[in-house]
Design a protein around this motif. Structure first.
Motif, PDB file in Angstrom:
ATOM      1  N   LEU A  74       0.960  -1.076   0.177  1.00  0.00           N
ATOM      2  CA  LEU A  74      -0.120   0.114   0.081  1.00  0.00           C
ATOM      3  C   LEU A  74       0.849   1.265   0.004  1.00  0.00           C
ATOM      4  O   LEU A  74       0.460   2.515  -0.652  1.00  0.00           O
ATOM      5  CB  LEU A  74      -0.908   0.158   1.268  1.00  0.00           C
ATOM      6  CG  LEU A  74      -2.348  -0.586   1.010  1.00  0.00           C
ATOM      7  CD1 LEU A  74      -2.410  -2.122   0.320  1.00  0.00           C
ATOM      8  CD2 LEU A  74      -3.295  -0.352   2.326  1.00  0.00           C
ATOM      9  N   GLY A  75       1.870   1.002   0.848  1.00  0.00           N
ATOM     10  CA  GLY A  75       3.009   2.387   0.609  1.00  0.00           C
ATOM     11  C   GLY A  75       3.435   2.511  -0.704  1.00  0.00           C
ATOM     12  O   GLY A  75       3.825   3.720  -0.903  1.00  0.00           O
ATOM     13  N   MET A  76       3.655   1.468  -1.523  1.00  0.00           N
ATOM     14  CA  MET A  76       4.182   1.676  -2.997  1.00  0.00           C
ATOM     15  C   MET A  76       3.023   2.117  -3.566  1.00  0.00           C
ATOM     16  O   MET A  76       3.420   2.429  -4.864  1.00  0.00           O
ATOM     17  CB  MET A  76       4.688   0.308  -3.378  1.00  0.00           C
ATOM     18  CG  MET A  76       6.090   0.055  -2.767  1.00  0.00           C
ATOM     19  SD  MET A  76       6.611  -1.616  -2.951  1.00  0.00           S
ATOM     20  CE  MET A  76       6.995  -1.395  -4.826  1.00  0.00           C
ATOM     21  N   GLY A  77       1.901   1.952  -3.379  1.00  0.00           N
ATOM     22  CA  GLY A  77       0.707   2.507  -4.327  1.00  0.00           C
ATOM     23  C   GLY A  77      -0.436   1.690  -4.578  1.00  0.00           C
ATOM     24  O   GLY A  77      -1.432   2.133  -5.330  1.00  0.00           O
ATOM     25  N   ALA A  78      -0.432   0.439  -3.787  1.00  0.00           N
ATOM     26  CA  ALA A  78      -1.561  -0.377  -4.154  1.00  0.00           C
ATOM     27  C   ALA A  78      -2.702  -0.075  -3.623  1.00  0.00           C
ATOM     28  O   ALA A  78      -2.822   0.773  -2.544  1.00  0.00           O
ATOM     29  CB  ALA A  78      -1.175  -1.713  -3.523  1.00  0.00           C
ATOM     30  N   ASP A  79      -3.951  -0.181  -4.058  1.00  0.00           N
ATOM     31  CA  ASP A  79      -5.223   0.297  -3.645  1.00  0.00           C
ATOM     32  C   ASP A  79      -5.839  -0.369  -2.504  1.00  0.00           C
ATOM     33  O   ASP A  79      -6.404   0.119  -1.664  1.00  0.00           O
ATOM     34  CB  ASP A  79      -6.320   0.466  -4.904  1.00  0.00           C
ATOM     35  CG  ASP A  79      -5.520   1.234  -5.889  1.00  0.00           C
ATOM     36  OD1 ASP A  79      -5.640   2.616  -5.730  1.00  0.00           O
ATOM     37  OD2 ASP A  79      -5.086   0.809  -6.930  1.00  0.00           O
ATOM     38  N   ARG A  80      -5.428  -1.586  -2.446  1.00  0.00           N
ATOM     39  CA  ARG A  80      -6.343  -2.473  -1.422  1.00  0.00           C
ATOM     40  C   ARG A  80      -5.656  -3.691  -1.200  1.00  0.00           C
ATOM     41  O   ARG A  80      -4.670  -4.204  -2.143  1.00  0.00           O
ATOM     42  CB  ARG A  80      -7.619  -2.778  -1.918  1.00  0.00           C
ATOM     43  CG  ARG A  80      -8.369  -3.729  -1.404  1.00  0.00           C
ATOM     44  CD  ARG A  80      -9.421  -4.333  -2.309  1.00  0.00           C
ATOM     45  NE  ARG A  80     -10.426  -5.416  -1.637  1.00  0.00           N
ATOM     46  CZ  ARG A  80     -11.363  -6.143  -2.160  1.00  0.00           C
ATOM     47  NH1 ARG A  80     -11.262  -6.171  -3.524  1.00  0.00           N
ATOM     48  NH2 ARG A  80     -11.673  -7.005  -1.470  1.00  0.00           N
ATOM     49  N   GLY A  81      -5.584  -4.172   0.130  1.00  0.00           N
ATOM     50  CA  GLY A  81      -4.996  -5.366   0.436  1.00  0.00           C
ATOM     51  C   GLY A  81      -5.767  -6.372   0.998  1.00  0.00           C
ATOM     52  O   GLY A  81      -6.844  -5.984   1.710  1.00  0.00           O
ATOM     53  N   VAL A  82      -5.549  -7.598   0.779  1.00  0.00           N
ATOM     54  CA  VAL A  82      -6.287  -8.717   1.611  1.00  0.00           C
ATOM     55  C   VAL A  82      -5.254  -9.770   2.028  1.00  0.00           C
ATOM     56  O   VAL A  82      -4.525 -10.113   1.283  1.00  0.00           O
ATOM     57  CB  VAL A  82      -7.061  -9.355   0.310  1.00  0.00           C
ATOM     58  CG1 VAL A  82      -7.708 -10.844   0.917  1.00  0.00           C
ATOM     59  CG2 VAL A  82      -8.043  -8.522  -0.291  1.00  0.00           C
ATOM     60  N   LEU A  83      -5.320  -9.865   3.580  1.00  0.00           N
ATOM     61  CA  LEU A  83      -4.463 -10.933   3.988  1.00  0.00           C
ATOM     62  C   LEU A  83      -5.381 -12.288   4.323  1.00  0.00           C
ATOM     63  O   LEU A  83      -6.443 -11.759   5.090  1.00  0.00           O
ATOM     64  CB  LEU A  83      -4.061 -10.395   5.238  1.00  0.00           C
ATOM     65  CG  LEU A  83      -3.040 -11.397   6.323  1.00  0.00           C
ATOM     66  CD1 LEU A  83      -1.834 -11.682   5.544  1.00  0.00           C
ATOM     67  CD2 LEU A  83      -2.681 -10.637   7.513  1.00  0.00           C
ATOM     68  N   LEU A  84      -4.914 -13.155   3.810  1.00  0.00           N
ATOM     69  CA  LEU A  84      -5.468 -14.564   4.403  1.00  0.00           C
ATOM     70  C   LEU A  84      -4.768 -14.957   5.402  1.00  0.00           C
ATOM     71  O   LEU A  84      -3.494 -15.373   5.361  1.00  0.00           O
ATOM     72  CB  LEU A  84      -5.596 -15.588   3.059  1.00  0.00           C
ATOM     73  CG  LEU A  84      -5.993 -14.943   1.683  1.00  0.00           C
ATOM     74  CD1 LEU A  84      -5.638 -16.037   0.659  1.00  0.00           C
ATOM     75  CD2 LEU A  84      -7.585 -14.625   1.839  1.00  0.00           C
ATOM     76  N   THR A  85      -5.302 -15.146   6.647  1.00  0.00           N
ATOM     77  CA  THR A  85      -4.774 -15.689   7.772  1.00  0.00           C
ATOM     78  C   THR A  85      -5.629 -16.516   8.627  1.00  0.00           C
ATOM     79  O   THR A  85      -6.733 -16.053   8.835  1.00  0.00           O
ATOM     80  CB  THR A  85      -4.143 -14.661   8.351  1.00  0.00           C
ATOM     81  OG1 THR A  85      -3.051 -15.079   9.484  1.00  0.00           O
ATOM     82  CG2 THR A  85      -4.963 -13.540   9.350  1.00  0.00           C
ATOM     83  N   ASP A  86      -5.209 -17.500   9.157  1.00  0.00           N
ATOM     84  CA  ASP A  86      -6.032 -18.751   9.739  1.00  0.00           C
ATOM     85  C   ASP A  86      -5.071 -19.777  10.430  1.00  0.00           C
ATOM     86  O   ASP A  86      -4.278 -20.069   9.419  1.00  0.00           O
ATOM     87  CB  ASP A  86      -6.959 -19.123   8.800  1.00  0.00           C
ATOM     88  CG  ASP A  86      -8.170 -19.875   9.502  1.00  0.00           C
ATOM     89  OD1 ASP A  86      -7.728 -20.623  10.458  1.00  0.00           O
ATOM     90  OD2 ASP A  86      -9.364 -19.960   9.282  1.00  0.00           O
ATOM     91  N   ARG A  87      -5.325 -19.981  11.453  1.00  0.00           N
ATOM     92  CA  ARG A  87      -4.334 -21.193  12.025  1.00  0.00           C
ATOM     93  C   ARG A  87      -4.410 -22.230  11.187  1.00  0.00           C
ATOM     94  O   ARG A  87      -3.244 -23.105  10.940  1.00  0.00           O
ATOM     95  CB  ARG A  87      -4.829 -21.517  13.338  1.00  0.00           C
ATOM     96  CG  ARG A  87      -4.012 -20.669  14.511  1.00  0.00           C
ATOM     97  CD  ARG A  87      -4.532 -20.985  15.946  1.00  0.00           C
ATOM     98  NE  ARG A  87      -3.944 -20.092  16.800  1.00  0.00           N
ATOM     99  CZ  ARG A  87      -2.508 -20.291  17.278  1.00  0.00           C
ATOM    100  NH1 ARG A  87      -1.940 -21.309  16.771  1.00  0.00           N
ATOM    101  NH2 ARG A  87      -1.946 -19.589  17.926  1.00  0.00           N
ATOM    102  N   ALA A  88      -5.530 -22.626  10.851  1.00  0.00           N
ATOM    103  CA  ALA A  88      -5.812 -23.619   9.917  1.00  0.00           C
ATOM    104  C   ALA A  88      -5.010 -23.487   8.333  1.00  0.00           C
ATOM    105  O   ALA A  88      -4.903 -24.885   7.658  1.00  0.00           O
ATOM    106  CB  ALA A  88      -7.136 -23.829   9.327  1.00  0.00           C
ATOM    107  N   PHE A  89      -4.437 -22.719   7.904  1.00  0.00           N
ATOM    108  CA  PHE A  89      -3.927 -22.379   6.761  1.00  0.00           C
ATOM    109  C   PHE A  89      -2.482 -22.979   6.605  1.00  0.00           C
ATOM    110  O   PHE A  89      -1.814 -23.302   5.948  1.00  0.00           O
ATOM    111  CB  PHE A  89      -3.572 -21.175   6.236  1.00  0.00           C
ATOM    112  CG  PHE A  89      -4.974 -20.336   5.736  1.00  0.00           C
ATOM    113  CD1 PHE A  89      -5.919 -21.170   5.426  1.00  0.00           C
ATOM    114  CD2 PHE A  89      -5.143 -18.795   5.751  1.00  0.00           C
ATOM    115  CE1 PHE A  89      -7.096 -20.675   4.825  1.00  0.00           C
ATOM    116  CE2 PHE A  89      -6.463 -18.603   5.614  1.00  0.00           C
ATOM    117  CZ  PHE A  89      -7.276 -19.266   4.930  1.00  0.00           C
TER     118      PHE A  89
END
Ligand SMILES: Cc1cc2nc3c(=O)[nH]c(=O)nc-3n(C[C@H](O)[C@H](O)[C@H](O)COP(=O)(O)OP(=O)(O)OC[C@H]3O[C@@H](n4cnc5c(N)ncnc54)[C@H](O)[C@@H]3O)c2cc1C
Ligand SMILES: Cc1cc2nc3c(=O)[nH]c(=O)nc-3n(C[C@H](O)[C@H](O)[C@H](O)COP(=O)(O)OP(=O)(O)OC[C@H]3O[C@@H](n4cnc5c(N)ncnc54)[C@H](O)[C@@H]3O)c2cc1C
Lengths: 263, 377
Positions: A74-89
């Motif tokens: 985002l600091g470099m200029g991306a508009d949106r971020g999605v983080l996939l996080t889950d212990r099960a991953f």
């Protein structure tokens, strides 16, 4: 053009050390960074956005601290971020990883292009990009180092091959894996970095349930392969130092290379 | 909600820049001895210069702690680049930001934030160093504005700056109560700049004298109310001291890293020198000094961010951290043996550059007097 860039957080070293006893990666004292190739993929995405409009979304699967690569993007200029996080991953092999990433891409929806790094410096398989493309049923081009014109629903790209390059026209949506040769990535901008740390930052965090996946489909359980043992290969090759004057040593070396039909 | 820690993220971003761009070129930049324009502009594009200013007014929306983290990291790479950055973020632009008209903000402040214009700060005069009551550069009302006459010295960025924030005397009888800051663009008639000084350290920082002869500026170029100069200076003094302390922390870190690396590599008498207690003692002292400096520095920056007055804490941080940086410069040049004396290695640069920290923002003689007074003497 709407672009999704897949970025992975990796240990900051090209020389990942393995614990000789347990065979596991030694992660203590090693910083985590954005996978180097992914930085180039992101830069390519940002340039396409700047020339042709659209939005850049970055997507990463990892532990909660992988949020840092999203913030940096985002600091470099991306508009949106999605983080996939889950212990099960945890413990996902490349199959489970790409399945999960593919589901997230579908949930994000409305994309024209997916960009990945060529390879992650830790896992090093270079499988994720191609597998995500297969999962989504879209064309893929690996080793992309140049993006030329976008014409309607197709795009012309250059892909590195051993003795040169290929120019390919690809219909969109497509997935490219990008090499470091493609560009030199920009620095993040401090103001945008700080905004990415704020509550109002355009970041979403999804777990398995958000993707409509069961724990049996993700992580270790959802993996088709299981690691039995990891070990550093024993180095068997012994070096040899040629003695004598430089001239003698060169002659000796050339002789040996000829003997083995190497020159 | 999962979010990155802003301080850790900014530190990591700057560390990456320092390790990949600045440190590998530090020797070359230092030896060239020229203002590092390209790096200056690149740091500007990163939005570093706006770190202390709010985002909706052209800044990056940070605070003093983040500012000092950036100064520290840059100083780990090259002190002179850190010093120029520190000047651009704080002293060089602060009063323009607070008191400049919208046109001045547009024409000077915003370009300075982007690294397109270079700022500087002029207090010191030939007869006024620690004793600013002696400031003798006169600002006299003249028609719609002021006429400035006088001389400044030790002006960091003097030779390359696009504008100057200049402490002038408007009422000599009042001494410190009669001083004010004025904004003077470099291209104003009557401004002349001397050749750069030849310096012991921070050799890419360009420093010179300035002479103002019959310089005419509009009234709006007075930054802050009449007679408020000293008060305005005091409003950033703790921050200047914290910044200098942070520069000292960065230098200590660099010296410690080089010392440890060398102590691991260099073998004498059949063992790496790091195995000898005399070397271990030096490393232990450096590590302890560094930690103490960091604690003092960021205690004070956090007080500034919480708007708690902390001139005592900031002065102690500056005094301790910069003295510790001098000790670190000394130790690293011993641990490296003869290579510490060679221009090939960075150790000599730490040894020279640490002196830069001793004067600006208050000499240690002055600081210790103040600290003793605050301690109850
Ligand atoms: C047989 C096998 C077993 C494994 N078992 C485990 C295990 O038990 N525990 C464990 O922690 N790991 C395990 N891994 C590692 C893990 O599966 C991989 O790190 C992961 O699937 C990504 O593969 P890679 O690192 O090779 O990435 P590559 O395929 O080399 O990466 C290419 C590109 O894909 C994208 N990408 C890759 N990973 C991600 C991600 N997470 N998020 C977003 N984009 C991404 C990036 O753009 C990257 O540049 C295993 C791997 C294998 C091959
Ligand atoms: C690299 C560098 C960059 C600089 N950049 C700038 C700049 O950008 N802008 C600017 O305005 N100035 C700048 N300066 C000047 C700096 O602010 C002054 O050096 C500082 O204020 C001290 O003044 P002086 O050097 O004249 O020392 P003096 O005040 O003359 O002091 C000489 C010695 O006497 C001691 N002393 C003085 N008064 C007392 C007292 N009352 N009690 C005990 N001891 C005392 C001092 O501690 C010192 O040891 C810079 C200096 C350096 C070295």
């Amino acid at each position: 053009m709407n672009i999704i860039v897949l970025i992975k957080q990796v240990p900051d070293t090209t020389e990942v050390k393995l614990d000789p006893r347990t065979g596991n990666l030694i992660r203590e004292g090693i910083d985590s960074v954005m996978n180097p190739d992914d930085r180039h993929a992101l830069e390519a995405g940002l340039r396409l956005k700047e020339s042709g409009g659209g939005k850049v979304t970055v997507l990463s699967m990892g532990p909660p601290q992988a949020i840092d690569v999203i913030s940096e993007a985002l600091g470099m200029g991306a508009d949106r971020g999605v983080l996939l996080t889950d212990r099960a991953f945890a413990g996902a092999d490349t199959w489970a990883t790409s399945h999960t990433l593919g589901k997230a891409v579908e949930k994000i929806g409305d994309y024209d292009l997916i960009l990945c790094g060529r390879q992650a410096i830790d896992g090093d398989t270079a499988q994720i990009g191609p597998q995500v493309a297969e999962y989504l049923g879209i064309p893929q081009v690996t080793y992309v180092f140049g993006m030329e014109e976008v014409k309607g629903r197709s795009m012309t790209v250059r892909r590195r091959i051993e003795a040169g390059y290929e120019r390919l026209r690809v219909s969109l949506p497509a997935l490219f894996t990008v090499t470091a040769e493609a560009n030199s990535p920009r620095d993040p901008v401090i103001g945008s970095l700080l905004a990415a740390c704020g509550a109002k930052a355009p970041i979403q965090v999804w777990d398995a349930a958000d993707l409509g996946m069961t724990t049996a489909q993700v992580g270790l359980e959802g993996s088709l392969t299981h690691v039995i043992r990891t070990f550093p290969p024993k180095s068997q090759r012994a070096g040899e130092i040629l003695e004598g004057s430089p001239a003698q040593a060169v002659e000796d070396l050339v002789g040996r290379l000829k003997e083995r039909n190497l020159i | 909600m999962i979010r990155s820690d802003a301080e850790a993220l900014v530190r990591k971003t700057m560390a990456r820049f320092v390790d990949s761009e600045l440190a590998p070129r530090a020797k070359e930049i230092d030896e060239a001895g020229e203002f590092p324009g390209e790096i200056f502009r690149r740091i500007g594009r990163m939005g570093v210069y706006g770190i202390r200013y709010p985002r909706d007014r052209g800044g990056s929306g940070g605070n003093t702690t983040l500012y000092c983290i950036i100064c520290e990291e840059l100083a780990r790479g090259l002190m002179s680049v850190a010093a120029i950055t520190a000047m651009q973020c704080l002293m060089g632009t602060n009063f323009l930001f607070h008191f400049g008209s919208p046109e001045m903000i547009e024409e000077y402040f915003l370009p300075a934030m982007r690294g397109e214009k270079v700022a500087s700060f002029c207090l010191t005069e030939p007869e006024a160093g620690s004793d600013l009551g002696n400031v003798n550069t006169r600002a006299v009302p003249d028609g719609d504005g002021y006429r400035i006459d006088g001389m400044k010295t030790w002006v960091t960025n003097g030779p390359v700056a696009d504008f100057f924030t200049v402490l002038c005397q408007t009422d000599p009888a009042k001494r410190l109560k009669g001083v004010n800051f004025f904004f003077i663009p470099r291209d104003t008639a009557g401004v002349s700049v001397s050749k750069p000084f030849d310096l012991l350290g921070t050799r890419t920082t360009k420093i010179s004298e300035l002479a103002f002869t019959d310089v005419r500026i509009p009234r709006r170029y007075m930054l802050g109310g009449e007679g408020q100069g000293m008060r305005n200076l005091m409003s950033i003094l703790a921050e200047i001291r914290c910044m200098t302390a942070a520069l000292a922390v960065g230098l200590q870190q660099a010296a410690l890293n080089d010392s440890i690396r060398y102590a691991h590599e260099r073998a004498q008498f059949g063992s790496t020198i790091g195995r000898y207690q005399m070397i271990q003692g030096k490393i232990a002292d450096m590590a302890t000094d560094l930690d103490a400096s960091r604690l003092l520095t960021y205690r004070a920056t956090r007080m500034i961010d919480e708007k708690i007055s902390c001139i005592k804490e900031a002065s102690m941080a500056k005094y301790f951290a910069t003295e510790a940086a001098c000790r670190a410069g000394d130790k690293v040049t011993r641990i490296l043996g003869a290579y510490g004396y060679s221009m090939e290695y960075s150790a000599q640069r730490y040894y020279r550059d640490n002196r830069f920290l001793l004067y600006g923002g208050g000499t240690h003689e002055i600081l210790r007097q103040n600290i003793a007074r605050w301690a109850g003497l």
